[in-house]
Design an enzyme around this catalytic site. Structure first.
Site, PDB file in Angstrom:
ATOM      1  N   GLU A   1      -0.702   4.118   1.850  1.00 35.99           N
ATOM      2  CA  GLU A   1      -0.448   3.079   2.848  1.00 35.99           C
ATOM      3  C   GLU A   1       0.623   2.118   2.377  1.00 35.99           C
ATOM      4  O   GLU A   1       1.480   1.688   3.154  1.00 35.99           O
ATOM      5  CB  GLU A   1      -1.749   2.315   3.143  1.00 35.99           C
ATOM      6  CG  GLU A   1      -1.645   1.343   4.329  1.00 35.99           C
ATOM      7  CD  GLU A   1      -1.258  -0.078   3.938  1.00 35.99           C
ATOM      8  OE1 GLU A   1      -1.128  -0.922   4.843  1.00 35.99           O
ATOM      9  OE2 GLU A   1      -1.075  -0.357   2.742  1.00 35.99           O
ATOM     10  N   GLU A   2       0.590   1.788   1.088  1.00 39.43           N
ATOM     11  CA  GLU A   2       1.487   0.759   0.558  1.00 39.43           C
ATOM     12  C   GLU A   2       2.954   1.187   0.521  1.00 39.43           C
ATOM     13  O   GLU A   2       3.835   0.364   0.298  1.00 39.43           O
ATOM     14  CB  GLU A   2       1.036   0.343  -0.848  1.00 39.43           C
ATOM     15  CG  GLU A   2      -0.324  -0.341  -0.902  1.00 39.43           C
ATOM     16  CD  GLU A   2      -0.333  -1.725  -0.286  1.00 39.43           C
ATOM     17  OE1 GLU A   2       0.742  -2.187   0.157  1.00 39.43           O
ATOM     18  OE2 GLU A   2      -1.404  -2.348  -0.249  1.00 39.43           O
TER      19      GLU A   2
ATOM     20  N   HIS B   1      -7.430   1.970   3.325  1.00 41.58           N
ATOM     21  CA  HIS B   1      -6.592   2.815   2.462  1.00 41.58           C
ATOM     22  C   HIS B   1      -7.037   2.772   1.004  1.00 41.58           C
ATOM     23  O   HIS B   1      -7.458   1.740   0.490  1.00 41.58           O
ATOM     24  CB  HIS B   1      -5.099   2.498   2.620  1.00 41.58           C
ATOM     25  CG  HIS B   1      -4.653   1.134   2.204  1.00 41.58           C
ATOM     26  ND1 HIS B   1      -4.295   0.828   0.917  1.00 41.58           N
ATOM     27  CD2 HIS B   1      -4.444  -0.010   2.917  1.00 41.58           C
ATOM     28  CE1 HIS B   1      -3.893  -0.430   0.842  1.00 41.58           C
ATOM     29  NE2 HIS B   1      -3.980  -0.973   2.042  1.00 41.58           N
TER      30      HIS B   1
ATOM     31  N   ASP C   1      -6.916  -5.050  -1.837  1.00 41.63           N
ATOM     32  CA  ASP C   1      -6.002  -4.370  -0.914  1.00 41.63           C
ATOM     33  C   ASP C   1      -5.827  -2.938  -1.404  1.00 41.63           C
ATOM     34  O   ASP C   1      -4.969  -2.670  -2.245  1.00 41.63           O
ATOM     35  CB  ASP C   1      -4.678  -5.137  -0.901  1.00 41.63           C
ATOM     36  CG  ASP C   1      -3.679  -4.625   0.111  1.00 41.63           C
ATOM     37  OD1 ASP C   1      -4.029  -3.729   0.907  1.00 41.63           O
ATOM     38  OD2 ASP C   1      -2.537  -5.107   0.093  1.00 41.63           O
TER      39      ASP C   1
ATOM     40  N   HIS D   1      -1.498  -8.711  -3.336  1.00 44.59           N
ATOM     41  CA  HIS D   1      -0.311  -8.166  -3.999  1.00 44.59           C
ATOM     42  C   HIS D   1      -0.034  -8.899  -5.311  1.00 44.59           C
ATOM     43  O   HIS D   1       1.102  -9.262  -5.630  1.00 44.59           O
ATOM     44  CB  HIS D   1       0.907  -8.164  -3.070  1.00 44.59           C
ATOM     45  CG  HIS D   1       0.866  -7.037  -2.084  1.00 44.59           C
ATOM     46  ND1 HIS D   1       1.953  -6.239  -1.813  1.00 44.59           N
ATOM     47  CD2 HIS D   1      -0.142  -6.546  -1.322  1.00 44.59           C
ATOM     48  CE1 HIS D   1       1.611  -5.316  -0.927  1.00 44.59           C
ATOM     49  NE2 HIS D   1       0.338  -5.496  -0.610  1.00 44.59           N
TER      50      HIS D   1
ATOM     51  N   ASP E   1      -8.613  -3.826   6.577  1.00 45.19           N
ATOM     52  CA  ASP E   1      -7.714  -4.136   5.476  1.00 45.19           C
ATOM     53  C   ASP E   1      -7.936  -5.582   5.052  1.00 45.19           C
ATOM     54  O   ASP E   1      -8.835  -6.256   5.569  1.00 45.19           O
ATOM     55  CB  ASP E   1      -6.261  -3.911   5.922  1.00 45.19           C
ATOM     56  CG  ASP E   1      -5.332  -3.505   4.794  1.00 45.19           C
ATOM     57  OD1 ASP E   1      -5.492  -4.026   3.674  1.00 45.19           O
ATOM     58  OD2 ASP E   1      -4.430  -2.669   5.031  1.00 45.19           O
TER      59      ASP E   1
END
Length: 361
Positions: A214-215, A68, A182, A325, A237
């Protein structure tokens, strides 16, 4: 920084690009530039996911490899009279990794630097120092003296806000630090799989995909998979690296440098057993290291892809990454390269008969 080799330069370009969910154009342009030389055609779906097609055997199975484009970040919601920005999170954040961090506001007039403001500890009571600040109380300081000046800078509600962390090769050059691993590493894997298939016969058509949003709910994976209608799908991922102080093996088993992760299940999908066994058999036969992973929370694009049409056998292959994250993550180059090697070897074997066997296993 010393001159980077071709793949490291690609990783730098991908991770330094800014692309919060819903505003992935800058990243998509970078991915298109790198993947287009290895594709027969490059298109997008109506949400903006990039789809690069490489035909091996035209009537063979369709194989989708999805990373993504988007990264977690923030969105400006308002500007107060003193020029400070209020914001909401886009994607999953933990307050303790947000405060006093540098950010970039993406405006129509170009990028504006800022920082998530914090109070000095000198003026905080003892009890307050022990607690994290609720994100609803946070603000972004862009060095504006008023709302009018902030707007003169080009800032408007709805503007995307991204973390700041330049791509960095660490002292041990296998360790790579950047924002947005990510999931720019997934985009890089999709590019490199098509690169490695140049001049190689494969009994299928491969789609290297950079999905959007995606998130915030696997949205681009759903629309791009509907466009492709794949027979087999792989989400590539990041995964959680459990090799830092304070993380137990019960929480996360994987270690950086020990190979890509084969995801058994997560909150979005139970991986297809037939495909999982096929992939690990290929890895074993080619001496490619791998690790198993399972996550009670979170998910990948596989969660949307496997529900396309009447179902798509799917597997998530991830790269163990520290500090996901947050503003800065670290991963190991060997895990990235072994993920590419594994997927390429798998694609070489995915003819129609094999796919039929996997599908009905």
């Amino acid at each position: 920084m010393t001159k980077l080799d071709e793949r490291l330069q690609m990783l730098k370009d991908l991770t330094d690009a800014n692309g919060v969910s819903g505003n992935e154009r800058e990243v998509r342009d970078v991915m298109k530039r790198y993947i287009e030389p290895f594709a027969d055609e490059v298109t997008t779906d109506n949400l903006g996911s990039l789809v690069a097609k490489k035909t091996g055997k035209a009537d063979g199975p369709k194989i989708m490899i999805a990373g993504h484009l988007d990264e977690i970040g923030f969105m400006v919601t308002s500007i107060d009279e003193k020029g400070f920005l209020r914001f909401q999170t886009v994607g999953g954040w933990w307050e303790q990794v947000m405060l006093a961090q540098r950010v970039t506001i993406m405006t129509r007039n170009g990028n504006v630097p800022g920082v998530i403001g914090s109070k000095p500890p000198h003026i905080l009571p003892a009890e307050a120092r022990k607690k994290s600040v609720d994100k609803k109380e946070m603000f972004i300081d862009i060095g504006a003296s008023s709302k009018e000046e902030a707007m003169e800078f080009g800032v408007r509600p709805g503007d995307s806000v991204v973390p700041v962390c330049d791509f960095t090769v660490m002292k041990n050059e296998k360790y790579l630090m950047a924002k947005a691993w990510d999931n720019r590493i997934g985009c890089a894997i999709a590019i490199d799989v098509l690169r490695e298939l140049q001049g190689v016969e494969h009994p299928n058509t491969v789609y290297g995909v950079g999905t959007v949003q995606e998130e915030v709910g696997l949205r681009g994976a759903r629309t791009s998979a509907n466009l492709i209608k794949p027979d087999i799908g792989f989400a590539v991922d990041v995964g959680i690296a459990g090799d830092t102080p304070g993380v137990t093996e019960k929480e996360a088993l994987a270690k950086m440098g020990k190979g890509p992760q084969i995801v058994l299940y997560d909150a979005s999908m139970v991986s297809h057993k037939g495909l999982r066994d096929f992939v690990t058999d290929i890895a074993d036969a080619n001496d490619i290291p791998y690790q198993f992973d399972a996550m009670a929370g979170g998910g990948t694009d596989s969660g949307a892809i496997h529900l396309t049409a009447n179902g798509v056998p799917n597997l998530a292959i991830t790269v163990p990454t520290r500090y996901i994250h947050s503003h800065a993550g670290i991963l190991h180059r060997d895990d990235y390269e072994n993920a590419v090697k594994l997927i390429v070897e798998v694609i070489k074997k995915l003819d129609k008969e094999t796919v039929d066997t996997i599908t009905f296993d």
